[in-house]
Motif scaffolding. Structure first.
Motif, PDB file in Angstrom:
ATOM      1  N   VAL A 168      37.945  29.060  39.298  1.00  7.73           N
ATOM      2  CA  VAL A 168      37.843  28.807  37.850  1.00  7.73           C
ATOM      3  C   VAL A 168      37.915  30.125  37.095  1.00  7.73           C
ATOM      4  O   VAL A 168      37.486  31.166  37.599  1.00  7.73           O
ATOM      5  CB  VAL A 168      36.540  28.049  37.457  1.00  7.73           C
ATOM      6  N   THR A 169      38.456  30.062  35.895  1.00  6.64           N
ATOM      7  CA  THR A 169      38.601  31.231  35.014  1.00  6.64           C
ATOM      8  C   THR A 169      37.516  31.143  33.952  1.00  6.64           C
ATOM      9  O   THR A 169      37.329  30.081  33.342  1.00  6.64           O
ATOM     10  CB  THR A 169      39.990  31.196  34.347  1.00  6.64           C
ATOM     11  N   LEU A 170      36.810  32.250  33.750  1.00  2.00           N
ATOM     12  CA  LEU A 170      35.685  32.231  32.813  1.00  2.00           C
ATOM     13  C   LEU A 170      35.780  33.377  31.814  1.00  2.00           C
ATOM     14  O   LEU A 170      36.415  34.392  32.098  1.00  2.00           O
ATOM     15  CB  LEU A 170      34.360  32.401  33.568  1.00  2.00           C
TER      16      LEU A 170
ATOM     17  N   PHE B  73      40.995  35.394  48.834  1.00  2.11           N
ATOM     18  CA  PHE B  73      41.130  35.590  47.383  1.00  2.11           C
ATOM     19  C   PHE B  73      41.365  37.072  47.077  1.00  2.11           C
ATOM     20  O   PHE B  73      40.497  37.757  46.544  1.00  2.11           O
ATOM     21  CB  PHE B  73      39.888  35.044  46.668  1.00  2.11           C
ATOM     22  N   ASP B  74      42.565  37.564  47.431  1.00  2.46           N
ATOM     23  CA  ASP B  74      42.885  38.942  47.083  1.00  2.46           C
ATOM     24  C   ASP B  74      43.357  38.980  45.620  1.00  2.46           C
ATOM     25  O   ASP B  74      43.487  37.933  44.959  1.00  2.46           O
ATOM     26  CB  ASP B  74      43.937  39.517  48.044  1.00  2.46           C
ATOM     27  N   ALA B  75      43.638  40.194  45.124  1.00  2.00           N
ATOM     28  CA  ALA B  75      43.946  40.353  43.690  1.00  2.00           C
ATOM     29  C   ALA B  75      45.136  39.498  43.270  1.00  2.00           C
ATOM     30  O   ALA B  75      45.134  38.871  42.198  1.00  2.00           O
ATOM     31  CB  ALA B  75      44.192  41.823  43.386  1.00  2.00           C
ATOM     32  N   ALA B  76      46.163  39.453  44.134  1.00  2.30           N
ATOM     33  CA  ALA B  76      47.371  38.703  43.762  1.00  2.30           C
ATOM     34  C   ALA B  76      47.054  37.205  43.682  1.00  2.30           C
ATOM     35  O   ALA B  76      47.518  36.506  42.758  1.00  2.30           O
ATOM     36  CB  ALA B  76      48.469  38.962  44.800  1.00  2.30           C
ATOM     37  N   THR B  77      46.266  36.721  44.624  1.00  4.88           N
ATOM     38  CA  THR B  77      45.923  35.287  44.603  1.00  4.88           C
ATOM     39  C   THR B  77      45.099  34.962  43.365  1.00  4.88           C
ATOM     40  O   THR B  77      45.315  33.937  42.701  1.00  4.88           O
ATOM     41  CB  THR B  77      45.129  34.916  45.878  1.00  4.88           C
ATOM     42  N   ILE B  78      44.155  35.837  43.078  1.00  4.73           N
ATOM     43  CA  ILE B  78      43.306  35.586  41.902  1.00  4.73           C
ATOM     44  C   ILE B  78      44.161  35.530  40.634  1.00  4.73           C
ATOM     45  O   ILE B  78      44.027  34.621  39.804  1.00  4.73           O
ATOM     46  CB  ILE B  78      42.211  36.675  41.796  1.00  4.73           C
TER      47      ILE B  78
ATOM     48  N   GLN C 259      46.127  29.652  24.395  1.00  2.16           N
ATOM     49  CA  GLN C 259      46.754  30.889  23.909  1.00  2.16           C
ATOM     50  C   GLN C 259      45.706  31.994  23.764  1.00  2.16           C
ATOM     51  O   GLN C 259      45.914  33.141  24.142  1.00  2.16           O
ATOM     52  CB  GLN C 259      47.387  30.581  22.564  1.00  2.16           C
ATOM     53  N   ARG C 260      44.577  31.631  23.213  1.00  2.00           N
ATOM     54  CA  ARG C 260      43.498  32.618  23.050  1.00  2.00           C
ATOM     55  C   ARG C 260      42.999  33.103  24.400  1.00  2.00           C
ATOM     56  O   ARG C 260      42.767  34.297  24.609  1.00  2.00           O
ATOM     57  CB  ARG C 260      42.331  31.990  22.299  1.00  2.00           C
ATOM     58  N   ALA C 261      42.828  32.144  25.317  1.00  2.00           N
ATOM     59  CA  ALA C 261      42.311  32.513  26.638  1.00  2.00           C
ATOM     60  C   ALA C 261      43.284  33.440  27.352  1.00  2.00           C
ATOM     61  O   ALA C 261      42.878  34.389  28.034  1.00  2.00           O
ATOM     62  CB  ALA C 261      42.078  31.253  27.462  1.00  2.00           C
TER      63      ALA C 261
ATOM     64  N   GLN D 184      39.504  40.455  29.842  1.00  2.00           N
ATOM     65  CA  GLN D 184      38.208  39.939  29.383  1.00  2.00           C
ATOM     66  C   GLN D 184      37.861  38.585  30.014  1.00  2.00           C
ATOM     67  O   GLN D 184      37.114  37.809  29.419  1.00  2.00           O
ATOM     68  CB  GLN D 184      38.199  39.830  27.859  1.00  2.00           C
ATOM     69  N   VAL D 185      38.410  38.301  31.137  1.00  2.00           N
ATOM     70  CA  VAL D 185      38.008  37.086  31.858  1.00  2.00           C
ATOM     71  C   VAL D 185      37.546  37.487  33.255  1.00  2.00           C
ATOM     72  O   VAL D 185      37.860  38.574  33.741  1.00  2.00           O
ATOM     73  CB  VAL D 185      39.153  36.041  31.989  1.00  2.00           C
ATOM     74  N   TRP D 186      36.801  36.620  33.881  1.00  2.00           N
ATOM     75  CA  TRP D 186      36.423  36.811  35.267  1.00  2.00           C
ATOM     76  C   TRP D 186      36.622  35.485  35.996  1.00  2.00           C
ATOM     77  O   TRP D 186      37.076  34.506  35.390  1.00  2.00           O
ATOM     78  CB  TRP D 186      35.020  37.388  35.398  1.00  2.00           C
TER      79      TRP D 186
END
Ligand code: FAD
Ligand code: SAM
Length: 852
Positions: free
Chosen positions: A638-640, A703-708, A728-730, A738-740
């Motif tokens: 999930v993207t937060l 879950f390496d950087a490319a997969t993430i 669009q904002r996200a 600015q997401v994790w």
């Protein structure tokens, strides 16, 4: 493929719920059924007739109310039943735990039928049958006024045909409250073809102030009374109402535990004959134990014949004037009843005083099982490999609980509705609303033009008519989720059938895991990775497997207490005795042992429940081949982001972005579809938003950087299909770093419903673990409990010799885990199931195991 025995039978009879209330209220307050042409009850001279009947005919008829406390009085022409006079012998109601909201929220009176009162058909039936020739024996017994049939029993199960306005249920609940010798738990199972509305329940209770509070609690849980089985819970779980909606005949077959009292309360046998016919009485007798009492207001000849034919002995009881008689009966067949062997009984370990269960896995499944077992008196140890609870999929920062809907209202729809009900109740009991969870409702934007609501619900919605389905899910209205209007409308509103799930919401599952692990009776231990479990015969000497440390015996007190608990309730299971040859002082060795990879003994238990998510499959291998436990590991991300940043100036300043910041105005309901968005979820570092989730079966690089990055992209693309402006904002926030993210692994199974229950089909009486050094072929006495003549004992003993399982929640753990825990505990304890038996069978953990 499912084994033969798991049939995908229809879950409920094809009963169409009515779109209007089946009750018409007469001017004098008498509830009348235009459908059957009969009254639900008579109001009596002073309006108290309904409660008088409940107490005199049903409760006293089943020995649950002192018989002398209902005074007969002359009848008026308008009444069949005379009000009960307050009696010094009548128990006073226990103080109510909560103030009654009824007075404040009393509903406006419902529609009143102007139909003139006809001659009372129930009365006519009565008078035409008292002359029947089947002999009625006199009621000879006189009880102590304070002693009732359920006195000192640990639990009591009442079955009712015809829930109607719920007055008998409320009167029974009130009697239970008032009785100092009440059973610890009251199970009330009732069957009703035409459920009334909540307003009718409240209106029906209006003349009885002592029932107001209880009626308000009942009405508060009275949602979506669709065909099927509904579990309503009161008094912190001590009072359970299992309401079976549909025709009485098939639904009697959905019940598989013995009942102690039966209230037969259909409309007049003349006007409602299918409620009283021989198949129905046979269905009731199939659930009776010797001594089960039946009560009813009618003495119709045919009914007396049916009852006698089915093994009941009849008793004449004085009726409430103007009725001369009412009927009571007791199950005392002259033959040995065989049906008891087919009824579920509590496993004998459930009656041991010091019963100990180990649950492997401290996710929402394991914690829910632990809570359900602890509520039933188990000492529960929850072991988890991780150092903190909710380290697996249940560590999801926040997720949605919501029902599935389908045009045929199929099994997943019924199951998830029951799941939402159970989840809401557990959250309401244990969590802080708005902080840990919220029942905001959920807006669903189905993909494409697919129509998902059953046609009858949609038609009712279009006609602005009432329909119980609409209490659960209905076409979305603009004001359901105003926050999303501007965003959704442009893209999707016309392209799909947006749904509004009324009872749904969001939850932070880790909060619920922790709250359940903190319940009394539950102990959690981290850093305990279970790699092997073994069952041994408690009667044989301990033998540590090579390279393991032997489990320590447990204190002797357990078995002594176990023997002392032999006073099992009548007919609910075998009495217990200390195992032959085991003196009360001998150390007790619970049959299960759990070990880690180093061979260290981690815990012993009477019962093991595996709830280790995708890791469960490795632990069950001694009991079944991989193909017999076909779970899969499906990962997801999930993207937060910070909620304030999703609306912050600078990110939302695009002229093409018309939506002003609205996040904090009102609780923002989640949006669900192919992907989802949750907003304004309180977190440790402020409110956050969350979108996802992706589904990945293969993940060679982890879950390496490319997969993430790829998974963020997937989540944002899906969000774009739901809420383009927000997406669009996200996306801007993502580009700005600015997401994790959070990722986890679901445990799924092809047929998409959880695996719950023992890993051993009851009929596999000789099945043993395939490669467990400690396991040996078993007899019924080997589970640490005395053998008994009681039918079903063999099934009980054998069932504890395999681990129990609660897993495969797939993408619906937040909706299904609490219900699954309750189902597992009900199976174990021989309690009424929280869902239809035919549905529960489809969740059986052994459903993929090969038959004998
Ligand atoms: C990205 C994502 C999004 C999701 N969104 C939603 C949603 O919105 N709504 C919804 O309903 N569901 C959602 N789900 C699914 C939901 O999270 C799961 O169904 C649920 O959390 C499963 O709970 P569980 O207790 O069965 O398993 P888990 O939470 O995985 O718990 C298993 C536990 O067992 C422990 N364990 C494993 N092996 C051992 C061992 N050998 N010994 C001891 N302990 C062990 C683990 O440490 C873990 O704590 C989502 C899942 C993911 C991954
Ligand atoms: C007399 S009322 C019950 C009153 C109720 N016990 C109370 O305390 O309010 C009879 C009920 O039986 C229900 N009923 C009638 N036929 C039925 C059937 N075939 N299956 C299930 N319920 C039925 C009716 O809808 C009605 O609600």
């Amino acid at each position: 493929m499912l084994p033969r025995r798991v049939r995908r039978a229809p879950l409920a009879p094809p009963f169409l719920p009515r779109m209007t209330s089946p009750v018409a209220w007469r001017p004098d307050g008498t509830p009348h059924s235009p459908l059957f042409g009969d009254i639900y009850r008579s109001v009596g001279a002073d309006g108290q007739g309904g409660l008088a009947q409940a107490r005199h005919v049903f409760l006293a008829g089943c020995g649950l109310w002192p018989p002398d406390t209902v005074q007969a009085a002359p009848a008026t022409s308008a009444s069949r039943f005379t009000p009960a006079q307050p009696s010094p012998a009548a128990p006073s109601p226990a103080p109510s735990p909560e103030p009654s909201p009824l007075a404040a929220s009393r509903p406006a009176p419902g529609p009143i039928s102007q139909t003139p009162d006809a001659a009372d058909p129930r009365e006519a039936t009565h008078s035409s049958n008292v002359e029947g020739s089947t002999p009625l024996t006199s009621l000879s017994e006189k009880r102590e006024s304070t002693h009732t049939a359920w006195s000192d029993h640990p639990h009591w199960h009442v079955l009712e045909t015809g829930f109607g306005l719920g007055l008998n249920f409320l009167a029974t609940w009130a009697a239970w409250r008032a009785d100092p010798q009440r059973p610890a738990r009251l199970f009330f199972t009732s069957i009703e073809a035409h459920p009334v509305g909540a307003a009718d329940l409240l209106r029906s209770a209006q003349p009885f102030p002592e029932l107001h509070d209880l009626a308000a609690q009942l009405a508060a849980q009275w949602q979506a009374m669709l065909p099927g089985v509904h579990r309503l819970v009161f008094e912190g779980g001590a009072v359970q109402l299992t309401l079976c909606v549909g025709d009485v005949r098939p639904l009697l077959r959905e019940i598989d535990v013995a009942v102690d009292s039966v209230f037969l309360d259909g409309f007049s046998p003349r006007l409602n004959p299918e409620m009283w016919d021989l198949p129905v009485i046979k269905g009731v007798a199939r659930l009776a134990r010797p001594g089960t009492r039946v009560a009813t207001w009618t003495v119709a000849r045919a009914l007396r014949d049916h009852l006698q034919q089915c093994g009941f002995v009849l008793e004449r009881r004085p009726g409430l004037p103007p009725k001369r008689d009412c009927l009571a009966a007791r199950y005392a067949p002259s033959w040995v009843p065989r049906h008891l062997a087919q009824l579920r009984q509590p496993l004998s370990a459930c009656q041991a005083a010091d019963r100990h269960a180990v649950v492997v896995g401290a996710g929402i499944s394991g914690a829910s099982v632990a809570a359900s077992l602890a509520a039933r008196g188990w000492r529960v140890t929850v072991l988890d490999a991780a150092a903190t609870p909710a380290a697996g999929a249940s560590g999801l920062p926040a997720g949605i609980f919501a029902p599935h809907v389908s045009p045929d209202d199929g099994r997943l729809a019924q199951l998830t509705r029951a799941g939402v009900r159970a989840m809401r109740r557990r959250c309401a009991d244990l969590l802080v609303p708005g902080q840990d969870w919220a029942d905001t409702g959920v807006l669903e934007l189905p993909v494409g033009r697919e129509r998902r609501l059953p046609a009858a619900w949609r038609e009712a919605a279009l006609a602005h008519a009432a329909h119980p389905g609409l209490d659960s899910s209905r076409p979305a209205q603009p004001d359901d989720a105003p926050q999303w209007q501007a965003d959704v409308a442009r893209q999707r509103l016309l392209a799909s059938e947006p749904l509004w799930h009324v009872q749904a919401g969001w939850v932070r599952p880790a909060q619920l895991v922790r709250a359940q692990l903190a319940l009394p009776g539950v102990q959690w231990r981290g850093g305990c990775q279970v790699t092997r479990l073994s069952w041994h015969d408690p009667a044989s000497p301990p033998a540590a497997a090579p390279g393991t440390t032997a489990p320590a015996p447990q204190p002797a007190a357990a078995h002594a207490a176990h023997a002392a608990s032999a006073a099992a309730p009548q007919g609910t299971g075998p009495g217990l005795a200390a195992p032959a040859g085991s003196p009360a002082t001998a150390p007790r060795r619970p049959p299960w042992s759990l070990f880690n990879e180093q061979g260290q003994h981690l815990a012993s238990a009477d019962l093991v429940v595996l709830a280790a998510g995708p890791a469960t499959a490795a632990l069950v291998q001694p009991w079944c081949a991989p193909a017999e436990f076909p779970t899969h590991r499906v990962q997801g991300l999930v993207t937060l982001g910070r909620d304030s940043e999703l609306d912050a100036p600078g990110t939302a300043s695009d002229p093409a972005d018309p939506q002003p910041a609205a996040a904090n105005a009102a609780p923002t309901p989640p949006v669900n579809g192919h992907g989802s968005l949750l907003r304004a979820i309180p977190g440790d570092q402020g409110a956050f938003w969350c979108t996802g989730a992706s589904f990945l079966r293969e993940l060679p690089r982890g879950f390496d950087a490319a997969t993430i990055a790829a998974e963020h992209q997937v989540n944002l693309d899906r969000l774009d299909e739901l809420l383009p402006v927000t997406a669009q904002r996200a996306r801007r926030l993502w580009r700005a770093g600015q997401v994790w993210h959070w990722h986890g692994a679901r445990c799924t199974v092809a047929d998409r419903v959880p695996l719950v229950g023992p890993l051993q089909a009851p009929e596999h009486t000789t099945r043993t673990p395939r490669r467990s050094a400690a396991a040996t072929p078993l007899s019924s006495a080997q589970a640490g409990h005395a053998a008994s003549d009681s039918p079903g004992d063999e099934v009980q003993a054998l069932s504890l010799q395999a681990p129990w399982v609660c897993t495969a929640m797939g993408a619906r753990g937040l909706t299904l885990a609490v219900l699954s825990g309750e189902l597992l505990a009900a199976w174990l304890h021989g309690e009424p199931l929280p869902i239809a038996r035919s549905l529960a069978q489809q969740l059986a953990a052994h459903r993929f195991m090969a038959g004998d």
